[in-house]
Design an enzyme around this catalytic site. Sequence first.
Site, PDB file in Angstrom:
ATOM      1  CB  ALA A  28     -53.589 -37.906 -45.646  1.00  6.77           C
ATOM      2  CE1 TYR A  31     -51.586 -44.644 -43.484  1.00  8.11           C
ATOM      3  CE2 TYR A  31     -52.825 -43.404 -45.115  1.00  8.11           C
ATOM      4  CZ  TYR A  31     -52.720 -44.473 -44.253  1.00  8.11           C
ATOM      5  OH  TYR A  31     -53.748 -45.380 -44.166  1.00  8.11           O
ATOM      6  CB  ALA A  38     -39.497 -43.396 -43.016  1.00 13.40           C
ATOM      7  CB  ALA A  44     -28.710 -36.992 -46.819  1.00  9.89           C
ATOM      8  NE  ARG A  46     -29.206 -38.820 -38.033  1.00 11.52           N
ATOM      9  CZ  ARG A  46     -29.273 -40.005 -38.642  1.00 11.52           C
ATOM     10  NH1 ARG A  46     -30.433 -40.597 -38.836  1.00 11.52           N
ATOM     11  NH2 ARG A  46     -28.185 -40.610 -39.044  1.00 11.52           N
ATOM     12  CD  GLU A  83     -31.552 -35.992 -49.083  1.00 10.43           C
ATOM     13  OE1 GLU A  83     -31.420 -37.215 -49.364  1.00 10.43           O
ATOM     14  OE2 GLU A  83     -30.774 -35.123 -49.482  1.00 10.43           O
ATOM     15  CD  GLU A  90     -30.910 -42.513 -53.000  1.00 10.36           C
ATOM     16  OE1 GLU A  90     -30.894 -42.778 -51.780  1.00 10.36           O
ATOM     17  OE2 GLU A  90     -30.063 -41.798 -53.553  1.00 10.36           O
TER      18      GLU A  90
END
Length: 135
Positions: A28, A31, A38, A44, A46, A83, A90
């Site tokens: 976990a 991940y 990712a 945004a 970053r 975020e 998205e």
Amino acid sequence: MTKNPPSVDTTSVNPQKLRTGFSRMWHATGYSIAGLRAGWYETAFRQESIAACILIPLALWVGTNWLETAMLMGTVVIVLIVELLNTAVETAIDRIGPEWHDLSKRAKDMGSAAVLLSLLLAIGIWSTAIYHRFL
């Protein structure tokens, strides 16, 4: 009296569900690190991460006690969390398909609104703390 939901054999769908204990925690964590990596490729996230690298140490100076310092740091972390969740929504919507759909737009707009609210919360708390500390 409520009935228990029918049992679903998740091992046939995802053999990772067989992991338990330390092995589960270890994977976990991997991940989660992959998710942060990712997220780093999203502009945004970053930008907000770079701001967090400045604001979190600054909270130690602006905060007048441990509670205020924790609130200042916490609002910055909340922005990052929201975020990442917005980006996840998205990404999932984009995986479904590139065509325009009213529900897809609605989901993306709500994720964006959540980011806006978290930013407004952070700005409000930081502004109040700075005002009380320096003015």
